[in-house]
Structure formats: C-alpha cells, structure tokens
Design a protein around this motif. Structure first.
Motif: not given
Length: 428
Positions: A18-19, A24-27, A168-170
């Motif tokens: 959930e988002g 954070r996505l790159r990490a 992760d983004p969602e």
C-alpha cells in the motif's frame, strides 16, 4: 535487507485424490538484490515469549524448525490470539492475460480460511483479509522464473525481488501482519505445487516494518481445499506433519492421516490438534490436563472441535478439558483428545479419543507428531480418507488401548449427555 529465502516443504497434490514513494521503492529494490541462495534450515530463532512454561507436560522448544515445544513462543512469528491483517497482492505476467479477476481469486480463499481459524481458535483469532482489487504486472514472463515445487534458488529470488518491487508502490506493508503473493493461476509458467511459505533468515524491510516471511500462492482456480489454512499455519510456526518419501513416491500421509490440516489439506478431520491449539494460545490452562502421577487418572474430554458454551448453557458443552498429556521423556509426550463430527471436523468418518505422540526435537516434515492407531488391523473410509489405515485410529467407546512402547493405557468408558468422553489413563 533481504537475505536467504527459506522455503517450507509443501503439501502434495494427490493424483486422483500500500503505497511508498519512489525513494523507498529504490531502497527496497536495492535491498532485494541481496536475496541469495536457498537454505534448507529453519528461520533463525527470535526471542522467546512466555506461554505454557509452568506446565510440567509442556515440552521445551528446541532449535528444530517449527519445533513442537511450547514452553516459550518464538516471537519471530506472529501469535494468532488477536486480529491479524493479511494483504493479498495479485501478480500477472506479460506472457498471459488473466482469465480470472482478483475478486474471484479472493473468493477462493476467503471467507473460508478465516472461518477455519475462527472455529479452530474458538473465536480467539480473527484473520482479516485485505485484497487488492487490480492485477500488478510482473516485469518478466511467467516462464522466466522456473516456478516449480523444488524451486531453483535464483528463480525464486528473482520472483520475490520482482514481486516486492511491483507491489511496494501500491502496498503499505506496515499495515499488515501477513503477506500473500497470489500469481495468475492460468499463466503458462505457474505450477500449483510451488505454493508455500518462504522464510527469510533476516527480515525484509519495507515501509518501516520487517517482513519475515511471505506466502507465495500458485494455486489453480478453484484451489485445493484448505490449502491456504495449511500455509497460514506455517506463518504461526506450525510444522508440516506429512511424510515426504525420499523418492517422491509412496504415501505422504502415514504420520497423521486426516487428523490435522498441517498433515493434509484434504483431511476429513482437518481441525488442528489440541497440542497445536495449546501452542497457539487457544486452550486455557484449565482445558489441559497433565497426567503426572502413576495409577489411574479419570477425566472427561470435551470434543476438540466444540466451541465455548453459550451463556446459561450447562457446563460440558465446549469449554471443559480438551487435551490430556502424559510426559514420556525430555522431548516426547503422549497426547489424548476427543474428536467428533462438528466444527472443522464435521466430515470425519470416525469419532473417539485420538492418541498421538509429540516430539519436540523433530523438525517440520520429520515426524514431529505421529497418530497412534488403536485399530492397527483395520482401516476406514476408503475412497474418502487420505490414509484409510489411520481413519479409524481413535479409541472408541468401551475400548482400551495400550500405547506401544510406553506403560500407558487409555480406556474409554462412556459418553456424557453433552457428548464428552469419560476416559481413564493408567500409567505405571
């Protein structure tokens, strides 16, 4: 940080039977690149939380993977004595357009799985699903991951890395206690035998929370009965109870037959053993009797699957003694419980007092529980039971059974008006 994924051994499929933001996505993606080879050992034990440690019949938890010892709780696992929230993430692939919707797949598993645990826990545990409504596209074709039962470590690592990256983004993983990654069942590279729990020797980190394990779901639509209840049991530190033949051939259900969902998802009496309910915190101390003296001990066993008595109902309708235990060694015990046709056991073909041996030092898949057959010369429910020789294992009314290798004799006397079993345990 993401390190070695440690898979559970999973159930066989019998032949007829959930988002976050971009930073954070790159990490998370960078951390996932550390996902390395599969290991065959269990999750590194976390700190212990007290459970039934004061009971002399409570076996000590050992280093065995999913040890049946229950004197302490391994806090690396969530304990299901409250509401736990689970997220279902649906993954599609560029080589296949899904033929089902996330809503249809959610209905394959819920509310059935939540109801299973509600009945098994006598209402003490509530598994709440949170299903995402849309497919998330994986970056590679389904055939690129080599999905199969005994999965190549590199392929599994790539799958988990990509699954987390697209989810992760969602997904706000900090909001959930359990993660189910559900793959498109019709994609050409998806194999239902690969459904299992993957543990990490060091937790994943996403959205400020540790993710210690994930359930990878590759089931067909509709899926095998109770398959998600079995896999979720691993999330709560329960072991596999079936026997996997070394050559992959032969009978898998010789240890416990139909008598616990951690043995077979197809069992006629799949409610969790009383030992497991004790371990998970679903039995109160007064519901467990430790037989620690020699001679005769007379007791009344309520059916394991019977729920708590309603207000104003007579005592003996579900909240009496559920489990009797005789300690037989540092890491072994004999357990007794009454099994009847109610709750999760409503389809059982025999009833009576089930006797089984528990080994606290045996690992998942290594025979930590073995049902003892009170009728070794016969079998029952052929064509329905997963293992007919154990389908009639319980001690019936008016029968006696001497535990092989132990000076323990179980005698059932009669049934009470409420359906409980009067039992005498004789030790010498």
């Amino acid at each position: 940080m993401f390190l070695s994924p440690l898979p559970e051994v999973d159930l066989p499929r019998p032949l007829p039977p959930e988002g976050v933001d971009t930073r954070r996505l790159r990490a998370a993606a960078a951390a996932l690149t550390a996902l390395i080879a599969l290991a065959a050992t269990g999750l590194v034990a976390g700190p212990a939380a007290a459970t039934a440690g004061d009971d002399p019949c409570a076996l000590e938890r050992t280093s065995a993977h999913h040890s049946e010892g229950l004197d302490t709780w391994n806090s690396a696992y969530p304990r299901p004595v409250k509401t736990l929230n689970a997220v279902l993430v649906f993954l599609s692939f560029p080589d296949s357009a899904p033929l089902t919707t996330p809503q249809e797949l959610t209905a394959d598993y819920f509310p059935a799985t939540s109801r299973f645990f509600d009945r098994a826990s006598y209402g003490k545990f509530d598994l709440v699903p949170h299903a995402q409504r849309s497919w998330l596209r994986m970056p590679r074709p389904s055939t690129a991951y080599g999905i199969q039962r005994d999965w190549n470590p590199a392929g599994r690592s790539a799958y988990l890395r990509d699954a987390l990256a697209v989810a992760d983004p969602e997904t706000d993983f900090s909001a959930y206690d359990i993660v189910y990654f559900v793959a498109d069942p019709d994609a050409p590279g998806v194999d239902s035998d690969a459904t299992k729990v993957v543990n990490f020797d060091q937790p994943m980190r996403a959205d400020g929370t540790d993710i210690r394990r994930a359930v990878t779901v590759f089931e067909r639509h509709p899926p095998d009965r109770n398959v998600l209840a079995h896999e979720t049991g691993h999330v709560f530190d329960l072991p596999d109870l079936y026997h996997r033949p070394s050559d992959g051939k032969g009978d898998w259900d010789t240890y416990v037959g139909d008598w616990d969902v951690m043995g077979s998802q197809f069992g006629l009496a799949p409610d969790l053993f009383g030992w497991h309910k004790w371990k998970l915190g679903w039995l109160e101390p007064r519901q467990v009797t430790c037989v620690s003296r020699t001679g005769d001990t007379r007791l009344t066993l309520e059916p394991l699957s019977a729920g708590p008595r309603a207000a104003g109902a007579p005592f003996g309708t579900g909240d009496g003694t559920k489990l009797a235990v005789v300690r037989t060694g540092p890491d072994t015990a004999i357990a007794l419980e009454a099994r009847g046709a109610s709750g999760n056991d409503s389809t059982t073909c025999t009833q009576g007092v089930l006797v089984y041996r528990v080994r606290g030092d045996s690992s998942s898949g290594g025979g930590p529980v073995q049902v003892l057959d009170a009728h070794p010369g016969s079998e029952a429910c052929y064509g329905d039971s997963v293992y007919p020789p154990l389908a009639d294992a319980p001690v019936g009314e008016g029968e006696s059974f001497t535990v092989p290798g132990e000076r323990i004799r179980i005698t059932t006397e009669n049934r009470t008006p409420t359906g409980a079993w009067t039992v005498t345990v004789t030790t010498s």
